[in-house]
Design a protein around this motif. Structure first.
Motif, PDB file in Angstrom:
ATOM      1  N   MET A   1     -47.667 -15.019 -48.345  1.00 25.01           N
ATOM      2  CA  MET A   1     -46.628 -14.113 -47.916  1.00 25.01           C
ATOM      3  C   MET A   1     -47.273 -12.773 -47.567  1.00 25.01           C
ATOM      4  N   HIS A   2     -46.783 -12.159 -46.492  1.00 21.85           N
ATOM      5  CA  HIS A   2     -47.301 -10.871 -46.039  1.00 21.85           C
ATOM      6  C   HIS A   2     -46.163  -9.856 -45.917  1.00 21.85           C
ATOM      7  N   ALA A   3     -46.424  -8.638 -46.346  1.00 22.42           N
ATOM      8  CA  ALA A   3     -45.495  -7.529 -46.140  1.00 22.42           C
ATOM      9  C   ALA A   3     -46.000  -6.730 -44.942  1.00 22.42           C
ATOM     10  N   MET A   4     -45.069  -6.202 -44.156  1.00 24.01           N
ATOM     11  CA  MET A   4     -45.442  -5.459 -42.954  1.00 24.01           C
ATOM     12  C   MET A   4     -44.410  -4.365 -42.724  1.00 24.01           C
ATOM     13  N   GLN A   5     -44.874  -3.225 -42.255  1.00 20.53           N
ATOM     14  CA  GLN A   5     -43.956  -2.130 -41.934  1.00 20.53           C
ATOM     15  C   GLN A   5     -44.607  -1.206 -40.922  1.00 20.53           C
ATOM     16  N   TYR A   6     -43.787  -0.655 -40.055  1.00 17.79           N
ATOM     17  CA  TYR A   6     -44.241   0.418 -39.175  1.00 17.79           C
ATOM     18  C   TYR A   6     -43.204   1.527 -39.248  1.00 17.79           C
ATOM     19  N   ASP A   7     -43.706   2.765 -39.265  1.00 14.89           N
ATOM     20  CA  ASP A   7     -42.860   3.955 -39.336  1.00 14.89           C
ATOM     21  C   ASP A   7     -42.825   4.607 -37.965  1.00 14.89           C
ATOM     22  N   ILE A   8     -41.633   4.827 -37.457  1.00 14.78           N
ATOM     23  CA  ILE A   8     -41.471   5.556 -36.205  1.00 14.78           C
ATOM     24  C   ILE A   8     -40.794   6.873 -36.562  1.00 14.78           C
ATOM     25  N   THR A   9     -41.599   7.932 -36.627  1.00 11.41           N
ATOM     26  CA  THR A   9     -41.079   9.251 -36.965  1.00 11.41           C
ATOM     27  C   THR A   9     -40.557   9.905 -35.686  1.00 11.41           C
ATOM     28  N   LEU A  10     -39.347  10.405 -35.772  1.00 16.01           N
ATOM     29  CA  LEU A  10     -38.632  10.928 -34.606  1.00 16.01           C
ATOM     30  C   LEU A  10     -38.445  12.434 -34.721  1.00 16.01           C
ATOM     31  N   PRO A  11     -38.186  13.120 -33.612  1.00 13.20           N
ATOM     32  CA  PRO A  11     -38.009  14.576 -33.662  1.00 13.20           C
ATOM     33  C   PRO A  11     -36.877  14.988 -34.620  1.00 13.20           C
ATOM     34  N   ALA A  12     -36.977  16.204 -35.113  1.00 15.42           N
ATOM     35  CA  ALA A  12     -35.994  16.722 -36.069  1.00 15.42           C
ATOM     36  C   ALA A  12     -34.583  16.738 -35.488  1.00 15.42           C
ATOM     37  N   ASP A  13     -34.450  16.914 -34.188  1.00 16.27           N
ATOM     38  CA  ASP A  13     -33.121  16.963 -33.565  1.00 16.27           C
ATOM     39  C   ASP A  13     -32.734  15.643 -32.887  1.00 16.27           C
ATOM     40  N   TYR A  14     -33.447  14.564 -33.207  1.00 14.60           N
ATOM     41  CA  TYR A  14     -33.177  13.262 -32.592  1.00 14.60           C
ATOM     42  C   TYR A  14     -31.802  12.750 -33.031  1.00 14.60           C
ATOM     43  N   GLY A  35     -40.402 -18.248 -39.546  1.00 18.52           N
ATOM     44  CA  GLY A  35     -41.469 -17.656 -40.346  1.00 18.52           C
ATOM     45  C   GLY A  35     -41.107 -16.353 -41.025  1.00 18.52           C
ATOM     46  N   LEU A  36     -39.955 -15.765 -40.657  1.00 16.28           N
ATOM     47  CA  LEU A  36     -39.539 -14.501 -41.262  1.00 16.28           C
ATOM     48  C   LEU A  36     -38.789 -14.769 -42.556  1.00 16.28           C
ATOM     49  N   GLY A  37     -39.274 -14.188 -43.645  1.00 16.87           N
ATOM     50  CA  GLY A  37     -38.544 -14.243 -44.900  1.00 16.87           C
ATOM     51  C   GLY A  37     -37.363 -13.292 -44.836  1.00 16.87           C
ATOM     52  N   LEU A  38     -37.679 -12.010 -44.610  1.00 12.69           N
ATOM     53  CA  LEU A  38     -36.625 -11.019 -44.419  1.00 12.69           C
ATOM     54  C   LEU A  38     -37.150  -9.825 -43.660  1.00 12.69           C
ATOM     55  N   LYS A  39     -36.225  -9.170 -42.957  1.00  8.48           N
ATOM     56  CA  LYS A  39     -36.496  -7.900 -42.298  1.00  8.48           C
ATOM     57  C   LYS A  39     -35.372  -6.954 -42.657  1.00  8.48           C
ATOM     58  N   ALA A  40     -35.741  -5.823 -43.254  1.00  6.41           N
ATOM     59  CA  ALA A  40     -34.773  -4.777 -43.560  1.00  6.41           C
ATOM     60  C   ALA A  40     -34.930  -3.693 -42.496  1.00  6.41           C
ATOM     61  N   TYR A  55     -37.330   5.711 -38.316  1.00  2.29           N
ATOM     62  CA  TYR A  55     -36.940   4.310 -38.245  1.00  2.29           C
ATOM     63  C   TYR A  55     -38.135   3.541 -38.771  1.00  2.29           C
ATOM     64  N   ALA A  56     -37.954   2.714 -39.790  1.00  2.00           N
ATOM     65  CA  ALA A  56     -39.095   2.102 -40.484  1.00  2.00           C
ATOM     66  C   ALA A  56     -38.789   0.679 -40.932  1.00  2.00           C
ATOM     67  N   PRO A  57     -38.686  -0.279 -40.016  1.00  5.01           N
ATOM     68  CA  PRO A  57     -38.395  -1.656 -40.412  1.00  5.01           C
ATOM     69  C   PRO A  57     -39.455  -2.220 -41.364  1.00  5.01           C
ATOM     70  N   TYR A  58     -38.984  -2.988 -42.339  1.00  2.14           N
ATOM     71  CA  TYR A  58     -39.851  -3.613 -43.343  1.00  2.14           C
ATOM     72  C   TYR A  58     -39.660  -5.121 -43.275  1.00  2.14           C
ATOM     73  N   TYR A  59     -40.758  -5.856 -43.300  1.00  2.00           N
ATOM     74  CA  TYR A  59     -40.739  -7.313 -43.157  1.00  2.00           C
ATOM     75  C   TYR A  59     -41.458  -7.973 -44.332  1.00  2.00           C
ATOM     76  N   LEU A  60     -40.946  -9.114 -44.754  1.00  2.31           N
ATOM     77  CA  LEU A  60     -41.686 -10.042 -45.609  1.00  2.31           C
ATOM     78  C   LEU A  60     -41.787 -11.337 -44.819  1.00  2.31           C
ATOM     79  N   TRP A  61     -42.998 -11.714 -44.491  1.00  6.40           N
ATOM     80  CA  TRP A  61     -43.240 -12.922 -43.705  1.00  6.40           C
ATOM     81  C   TRP A  61     -43.586 -14.073 -44.629  1.00  6.40           C
ATOM     82  N   ALA A  62     -42.843 -15.150 -44.522  1.00  2.00           N
ATOM     83  CA  ALA A  62     -43.132 -16.358 -45.288  1.00  2.00           C
ATOM     84  C   ALA A  62     -44.301 -17.105 -44.667  1.00  2.00           C
TER      85      ALA A  62
END
Length: 193
Positions: A1-14, A35-40, A55-62
């Motif tokens: 199982m693998h955990a994965m995440q990417y953070d997309i930081t947006l402007p303060a007035d976005y 193959g996806l366990g879950l994506k939050a 915006y920071a989706p988090y994944y657990l890949w089975a």
């Protein structure tokens, strides 16, 4: 199982309504992704006290094949097209557990990143983290919790989904806008070795 995440930081007035709309119209596309366990689908906002709009989706890949199909397929290419290519963080999962609120829809998430103590034996540090994970996963309001490690940087990641919108847990707090969980039932509980 693998955990994965990417953070997309947006402007303060976005306008974070754009992220809410994106998830409302596209989130269901991974509800049956192989193959996806879950994506939050996670978001945090400055107006709620966060230091950033993010915006920071988090994944657990089975299955790593599912992770690869996502990263090199059209799903992730939409992220790259709309926001640029974010750094994709990934960790080897150490443990996964459903909590007492497993049947509830998650409304919030917490993320804690901790370096393994310098000079500590990695196995000892992981054993301590596993003990803490087991206790924390059993807390009231926990939907699910995962513990993972990045052995390149010797960093532990604790990630917990909560039924309540305001969890009483340390770490970075996120709103859960949607949960895609096609393989959640295949995520093996407990220690993963």
């Amino acid at each position: 199982m693998h955990a994965m995440q990417y953070d997309i930081t947006l402007p303060a007035d976005y306008d974070m309504g754009i992220i809410r709309k994106r998830v409302a119209t596209r989130g269901h596309l991974l509800d049956d992704f192989p193959g996806l366990g879950l994506k939050a689908y996670l978001m945090r906002e400055r107006e709620d006290g966060s230091p950033v709009n993010q915006y920071a989706p988090y994944y657990l890949w089975a299955d790593p094949a599912g992770m690869n199909a996502f990263l090199w397929g059209p799903g992730f290419q939409g992220i790259v097209r709309d926001f640029g290519r974010p750094a994709v963080q990934h960790w080897t999962a150490l443990a996964y557990d459903e909590g007492p609120a497993a049947s509830a829809a998650p409304r919030a998430a917490t993320r804690r990143r901790r370096p393994l103590p310098e000079g500590a034996a990695p196995a000892d540090a992981v054993a301590e983290a596993l003990d803490r994970h087991t206790r924390e996963a059993a807390a009231d309001g926990v939907v699910a919790s995962a513990l993972a490690v990045d052995p390149r940087h010797w960093e532990l990641l604790s990630f917990t989904l909560w039924a309540a919108p305001e969890p009483q847990d340390e770490g970075e707090h996120f709103q859960v806008l949607h949960l895609s969980a096609p393989g959640r039932g295949r995520l093996r509980p407990g220690r993963l070795w």
